[in-house]
Design an enzyme around this catalytic site. Structure first.
Site, PDB file in Angstrom:
ATOM      1  N   GLY A   1       1.871   4.596   3.789  1.00  0.00           N
ATOM      2  CA  GLY A   1       2.760   3.722   3.039  1.00  0.00           C
ATOM      3  C   GLY A   1       3.721   4.480   2.149  1.00  0.00           C
TER       4      GLY A   1
ATOM      5  CB  SER B   1      -6.048   0.730  13.878  1.00  0.00           C
ATOM      6  OG  SER B   1      -6.962   1.735  14.275  1.00  0.00           O
TER       7      SER B   1
ATOM      8  CE1 TYR C   1      -9.262  -0.346   9.581  1.00  0.00           C
ATOM      9  CE2 TYR C   1      -9.808   0.732  11.647  1.00  0.00           C
ATOM     10  CZ  TYR C   1      -8.929   0.522  10.601  1.00  0.00           C
ATOM     11  OH  TYR C   1      -7.720   1.177  10.573  1.00  0.00           O
TER      12      TYR C   1
ATOM     13  N   GLY D   1      -0.581   7.929   1.315  1.00  0.00           N
ATOM     14  CA  GLY D   1      -0.726   7.925   2.765  1.00  0.00           C
ATOM     15  C   GLY D   1       0.510   7.489   3.522  1.00  0.00           C
TER      16      GLY D   1
ATOM     17  N   GLY E   1       0.814  -1.215   0.000  1.00  0.00           N
ATOM     18  CA  GLY E   1       0.000   0.000   0.000  1.00  0.00           C
ATOM     19  C   GLY E   1       0.840   1.253   0.000  1.00  0.00           C
ATOM     20  CB  ALA E   2       4.296   1.769  -0.949  1.00  0.00           C
ATOM     21  CG  ASN E   3      -1.035   3.572  -3.961  1.00  0.00           C
ATOM     22  OD1 ASN E   3      -1.140   2.585  -3.249  1.00  0.00           O
ATOM     23  ND2 ASN E   3      -2.073   4.322  -4.291  1.00  0.00           N
TER      24      ASN E   3
END
Length: 289
Positions: free
Chosen positions: A26, A136, A162, A24, A20-22
Protein backbone atom coordinates in the site's frame (compact mmCIF):
# COMPACT_ATOMS: atom_id res chain seq x y z
CA UNK A 1 10.19 -5.06 -22.09
CA UNK A 2 8.27 -5.77 -18.89
CA UNK A 3 5.95 -3.07 -17.58
CA UNK A 4 7.11 -1.30 -14.40
CA UNK A 5 6.01 1.63 -12.27
CA UNK A 6 8.34 3.80 -14.36
CA UNK A 7 5.78 3.42 -17.14
CA UNK A 8 2.93 4.96 -15.16
CA UNK A 9 1.14 7.79 -16.97
CA UNK A 10 0.43 11.12 -15.32
CA UNK A 11 -2.36 11.14 -12.73
CA UNK A 12 -2.32 14.93 -12.32
CA UNK A 13 -5.71 16.25 -11.32
CA UNK A 14 -6.96 12.88 -10.09
CA UNK A 15 -7.59 11.60 -6.57
CA UNK A 16 -6.62 8.10 -5.49
CA UNK A 17 -7.50 6.41 -2.18
CA UNK A 18 -5.26 3.56 -1.03
CA UNK A 19 -6.33 1.55 2.02
CA UNK A 20 -3.57 0.17 4.23
CA UNK A 21 -1.13 2.67 2.77
CA UNK A 22 1.17 3.06 5.77
CA UNK A 23 3.39 0.09 4.86
CA UNK A 24 4.14 -2.67 2.37
CA UNK A 25 2.36 -2.80 -0.97
CA UNK A 26 0.00 0.00 0.00
CA UNK A 27 2.80 2.41 0.83
CA UNK A 28 4.53 1.78 -2.48
CA UNK A 29 1.25 2.07 -4.38
CA UNK A 30 0.55 5.41 -2.69
CA UNK A 31 4.11 6.63 -3.23
CA UNK A 32 3.98 5.90 -6.96
CA UNK A 33 0.55 7.45 -7.38
CA UNK A 34 1.75 10.63 -5.69
CA UNK A 35 4.92 10.59 -7.80
CA UNK A 36 2.87 10.79 -11.00
CA UNK A 37 0.74 13.64 -9.73
CA UNK A 38 -2.29 12.11 -8.04
CA UNK A 39 -3.74 13.57 -4.89
CA UNK A 40 -3.24 10.46 -2.77
CA UNK A 41 -5.25 9.70 0.34
CA UNK A 42 -3.62 7.23 2.73
CA UNK A 43 -6.56 5.48 4.40
CA UNK A 44 -5.06 3.89 7.51
CA UNK A 45 -6.10 2.51 10.88
CA UNK A 46 -3.08 3.99 12.68
CA UNK A 47 -2.75 7.65 11.70
CA UNK A 48 0.60 8.05 13.49
CA UNK A 49 2.07 5.39 11.23
CA UNK A 50 0.23 6.98 8.34
CA UNK A 51 1.88 10.31 9.09
CA UNK A 52 5.29 8.61 9.10
CA UNK A 53 4.50 7.04 5.74
CA UNK A 54 3.27 10.33 4.30
CA UNK A 55 6.49 12.04 5.37
CA UNK A 56 8.40 9.58 3.16
CA UNK A 57 6.32 10.42 0.08
CA UNK A 58 6.90 13.30 -2.28
CA UNK A 59 3.72 14.83 -3.62
CA UNK A 60 0.16 15.69 -2.62
CA UNK A 61 -0.66 13.21 0.15
CA UNK A 62 -3.18 13.21 2.95
CA UNK A 63 -3.68 10.82 5.86
CA UNK A 64 -7.18 9.87 6.96
CA UNK A 65 -8.33 7.37 9.55
CA UNK A 66 -10.04 4.21 8.33
CA UNK A 67 -10.53 1.09 10.43
CA UNK A 68 -11.95 -1.63 8.19
CA UNK A 69 -12.76 -3.70 11.28
CA UNK A 70 -15.30 -1.08 12.38
CA UNK A 71 -18.18 -0.22 10.05
CA UNK A 72 -18.79 3.04 11.91
CA UNK A 73 -15.24 4.08 10.96
CA UNK A 74 -15.86 3.02 7.36
CA UNK A 75 -18.99 5.17 7.22
CA UNK A 76 -17.24 8.15 8.77
CA UNK A 77 -14.40 7.89 6.27
CA UNK A 78 -16.77 7.65 3.31
CA UNK A 79 -18.76 10.64 4.55
CA UNK A 80 -15.56 12.70 4.48
CA UNK A 81 -14.83 12.01 0.81
CA UNK A 82 -16.30 14.35 -1.79
CA UNK A 83 -14.90 12.76 -4.95
CA UNK A 84 -12.41 10.05 -5.86
CA UNK A 85 -11.22 8.77 -9.20
CA UNK A 86 -9.62 5.48 -8.14
CA UNK A 87 -10.20 3.40 -5.01
CA UNK A 88 -7.52 0.82 -4.20
CA UNK A 89 -8.78 -1.80 -1.74
CA UNK A 90 -5.33 -2.87 -0.61
CA UNK A 91 -5.41 -3.31 3.19
CA UNK A 92 -5.47 -6.82 4.55
CA UNK A 93 -4.53 -9.26 7.27
CA UNK A 94 -3.26 -12.78 6.68
CA UNK A 95 -3.64 -16.08 8.55
CA UNK A 96 -4.12 -14.46 11.95
CA UNK A 97 -5.51 -16.17 15.07
CA UNK A 98 -9.26 -16.14 15.47
CA UNK A 99 -10.64 -12.73 16.41
CA UNK A 100 -13.77 -10.71 15.85
CA UNK A 101 -14.21 -7.23 14.41
CA UNK A 102 -16.17 -4.53 16.22
CA UNK A 103 -19.26 -5.70 14.32
CA UNK A 104 -18.76 -9.37 15.16
CA UNK A 105 -17.26 -10.60 11.89
CA UNK A 106 -14.35 -13.05 11.76
CA UNK A 107 -11.43 -10.68 11.39
CA UNK A 108 -10.07 -11.84 8.03
CA UNK A 109 -13.37 -11.86 6.14
CA UNK A 110 -14.30 -8.71 8.05
CA UNK A 111 -11.18 -6.79 7.11
CA UNK A 112 -10.29 -8.19 3.71
CA UNK A 113 -13.80 -8.41 2.28
CA UNK A 114 -16.67 -6.95 4.30
CA UNK A 115 -14.89 -3.73 5.28
CA UNK A 116 -13.87 -3.07 1.68
CA UNK A 117 -17.32 -4.12 0.44
CA UNK A 118 -18.96 -1.49 2.64
CA UNK A 119 -16.36 1.14 1.76
CA UNK A 120 -16.80 0.60 -1.97
CA UNK A 121 -20.58 0.75 -1.86
CA UNK A 122 -20.56 3.91 0.26
CA UNK A 123 -18.03 5.62 -2.03
CA UNK A 124 -19.42 4.36 -5.33
CA UNK A 125 -21.51 7.46 -6.19
CA UNK A 126 -18.29 9.50 -5.81
CA UNK A 127 -15.94 7.20 -7.81
CA UNK A 128 -15.28 8.23 -11.41
CA UNK A 129 -12.86 5.65 -12.85
CA UNK A 130 -12.22 2.32 -11.16
CA UNK A 131 -12.06 0.14 -8.09
CA UNK A 132 -9.01 -2.10 -7.77
CA UNK A 133 -9.10 -4.81 -5.12
CA UNK A 134 -5.99 -6.72 -4.07
CA UNK A 135 -6.55 -10.48 -3.91
CA UNK A 136 -4.00 -13.30 -3.65
CA UNK A 137 -2.93 -16.56 -5.25
CA UNK A 138 -4.14 -18.05 -1.96
CA UNK A 139 -7.69 -17.60 -3.23
CA UNK A 140 -7.00 -21.00 -4.78
CA UNK A 141 -7.42 -22.67 -1.37
CA UNK A 142 -10.53 -20.64 -0.60
CA UNK A 143 -14.10 -21.87 -0.29
CA UNK A 144 -17.05 -19.57 0.33
CA UNK A 145 -19.29 -20.86 3.10
CA UNK A 146 -22.40 -18.75 2.79
CA UNK A 147 -23.98 -20.41 5.82
CA UNK A 148 -20.96 -19.80 8.05
CA UNK A 149 -18.96 -16.97 6.51
CA UNK A 150 -17.72 -15.90 9.95
CA UNK A 151 -16.57 -19.31 11.24
CA UNK A 152 -19.06 -19.53 14.09
CA UNK A 153 -20.27 -23.07 13.45
CA UNK A 154 -16.99 -24.80 12.52
CA UNK A 155 -13.47 -24.98 13.91
CA UNK A 156 -11.49 -21.94 12.84
CA UNK A 157 -8.57 -22.52 10.48
CA UNK A 158 -6.42 -19.48 9.78
CA UNK A 159 -5.28 -20.31 6.25
CA UNK A 160 -8.64 -21.50 4.90
CA UNK A 161 -10.16 -18.35 6.43
CA UNK A 162 -7.60 -16.24 4.59
CA UNK A 163 -8.27 -18.15 1.36
CA UNK A 164 -12.01 -17.55 1.77
CA UNK A 165 -11.43 -13.81 2.19
CA UNK A 166 -9.21 -13.59 -0.91
CA UNK A 167 -11.69 -15.64 -2.96
CA UNK A 168 -14.35 -13.22 -1.74
CA UNK A 169 -12.28 -10.35 -3.20
CA UNK A 170 -12.50 -11.89 -6.67
CA UNK A 171 -16.19 -12.72 -6.42
CA UNK A 172 -16.84 -9.19 -5.18
CA UNK A 173 -14.97 -7.78 -8.20
CA UNK A 174 -16.94 -10.00 -10.57
CA UNK A 175 -20.34 -9.04 -9.20
CA UNK A 176 -19.40 -5.38 -8.83
CA UNK A 177 -18.42 -5.24 -12.51
CA UNK A 178 -21.67 -6.95 -13.51
CA UNK A 179 -23.68 -4.39 -11.55
CA UNK A 180 -21.67 -1.45 -12.90
CA UNK A 181 -22.22 -2.60 -16.46
CA UNK A 182 -25.95 -3.16 -15.86
CA UNK A 183 -26.22 0.37 -14.45
CA UNK A 184 -24.46 1.81 -17.50
CA UNK A 185 -21.61 3.12 -15.37
CA UNK A 186 -18.20 3.82 -16.90
CA UNK A 187 -16.53 2.80 -13.63
CA UNK A 188 -14.58 -0.47 -13.82
CA UNK A 189 -13.91 -3.08 -11.16
CA UNK A 190 -10.58 -4.92 -11.38
CA UNK A 191 -8.47 -7.13 -9.16
CA UNK A 192 -4.75 -7.76 -8.79
CA UNK A 193 -2.48 -10.05 -6.84
CA UNK A 194 1.16 -9.42 -5.93
CA UNK A 195 2.50 -12.94 -6.34
CA UNK A 196 4.65 -13.75 -3.34
CA UNK A 197 6.00 -10.43 -2.15
CA UNK A 198 7.82 -9.76 1.10
CA UNK A 199 5.66 -7.46 3.24
CA UNK A 200 4.91 -7.07 6.92
CA UNK A 201 1.88 -9.35 6.52
CA UNK A 202 4.07 -12.41 6.92
CA UNK A 203 5.47 -11.08 10.19
CA UNK A 204 2.09 -10.48 11.77
CA UNK A 205 0.40 -13.87 11.68
CA UNK A 206 0.41 -14.13 15.46
CA UNK A 207 1.73 -17.68 15.15
CA UNK A 208 4.98 -18.25 17.13
CA UNK A 209 5.95 -21.12 14.84
CA UNK A 210 4.58 -19.89 11.52
CA UNK A 211 5.90 -16.35 11.67
CA UNK A 212 9.63 -17.28 11.80
CA UNK A 213 9.06 -19.76 8.97
CA UNK A 214 7.43 -17.05 6.85
CA UNK A 215 10.17 -14.56 7.56
CA UNK A 216 12.82 -17.09 6.54
CA UNK A 217 10.88 -17.91 3.37
CA UNK A 218 10.66 -14.20 2.60
CA UNK A 219 14.42 -13.92 2.63
CA UNK A 220 14.83 -16.92 0.33
CA UNK A 221 11.92 -16.79 -2.11
CA UNK A 222 9.90 -13.60 -2.00
CA UNK A 223 10.00 -10.79 -4.51
CA UNK A 224 10.45 -7.23 -3.22
CA UNK A 225 7.28 -5.28 -2.38
CA UNK A 226 7.95 -3.00 -5.36
CA UNK A 227 7.28 -6.01 -7.58
CA UNK A 228 4.07 -6.86 -5.77
CA UNK A 229 2.80 -3.27 -5.92
CA UNK A 230 3.55 -3.20 -9.64
CA UNK A 231 0.60 -5.51 -10.23
CA UNK A 232 -1.77 -3.11 -8.44
CA UNK A 233 -0.35 -0.11 -10.28
CA UNK A 234 -0.88 -1.85 -13.62
CA UNK A 235 -4.52 -2.50 -12.71
CA UNK A 236 -4.92 1.12 -11.60
CA UNK A 237 -3.43 2.70 -14.70
CA UNK A 238 -3.83 0.54 -17.81
CA UNK A 239 -6.71 0.39 -20.27
CA UNK A 240 -8.22 -2.94 -19.23
CA UNK A 241 -11.70 -4.45 -19.38
CA UNK A 242 -13.73 -4.73 -16.21
CA UNK A 243 -13.22 -7.85 -14.07
CA UNK A 244 -9.62 -8.19 -15.24
CA UNK A 245 -7.32 -10.02 -12.80
CA UNK A 246 -3.75 -8.71 -12.97
CA UNK A 247 -0.71 -10.60 -11.72
CA UNK A 248 2.72 -11.98 -12.59
CA UNK A 249 2.65 -14.28 -15.62
CA UNK A 250 4.12 -17.23 -13.73
CA UNK A 251 2.09 -16.93 -10.55
CA UNK A 252 4.67 -15.42 -8.24
CA UNK A 253 7.16 -14.05 -10.77
CA UNK A 254 7.38 -12.94 -14.35
CA UNK A 255 6.07 -10.01 -16.39
CA UNK A 256 3.00 -8.17 -15.17
CA UNK A 257 -0.11 -8.89 -17.19
CA UNK A 258 -3.88 -9.11 -17.28
CA UNK A 259 -4.19 -12.89 -17.44
CA UNK A 260 -3.68 -14.00 -13.84
CA UNK A 261 -5.17 -17.42 -13.17
CA UNK A 262 -8.32 -17.55 -11.09
CA UNK A 263 -9.97 -20.69 -9.78
CA UNK A 264 -13.26 -21.99 -11.18
CA UNK A 265 -14.86 -20.99 -7.87
CA UNK A 266 -13.72 -17.40 -8.48
CA UNK A 267 -15.60 -17.42 -11.80
CA UNK A 268 -18.92 -18.61 -10.35
CA UNK A 269 -21.46 -15.86 -11.04
CA UNK A 270 -24.13 -17.50 -8.86
CA UNK A 271 -21.85 -17.59 -5.83
CA UNK A 272 -20.73 -14.03 -6.53
CA UNK A 273 -24.34 -12.81 -6.52
CA UNK A 274 -25.18 -14.76 -3.36
CA UNK A 275 -22.09 -13.45 -1.56
CA UNK A 276 -23.02 -9.91 -2.58
CA UNK A 277 -26.52 -10.28 -1.13
CA UNK A 278 -25.15 -11.72 2.12
CA UNK A 279 -22.54 -8.97 2.35
CA UNK A 280 -25.26 -6.33 1.90
CA UNK A 281 -27.17 -7.84 4.81
CA UNK A 282 -24.12 -8.09 7.08
CA UNK A 283 -22.84 -4.57 6.39
CA UNK A 284 -26.19 -2.83 5.86
CA UNK A 285 -24.86 -1.26 2.65
CA UNK A 286 -26.16 -1.60 -0.88
CA UNK A 287 -24.86 -1.08 -4.41
CA UNK A 288 -24.43 2.67 -4.57
CA UNK A 289 -25.64 3.37 -8.12
Amino acid sequence: MSWTAADLPSFAGRTVIVTGANSGLGLITAREMARVGAKTILAVRNTAKGDEAAASITGDVEVRKLDLQDLASVRAFADGVDRVDVLVNNAGIMAVPYALTVDGFESQIGTNHLGHFALTNLLLPKITERVVTVSSVMHLIGRINLKDLNWKARPYLAWPAYGQSKLANLLFTKELQRRLAAAGSPVKALAAHPGYSATNLQGQTGNPIGTPVWLAANRLFATPPEFGARQTLYAVSQDLPGDTFVGPRFGSRGPTGATAFRSPLARNAKTAAALWELSEQLTDTKFGL
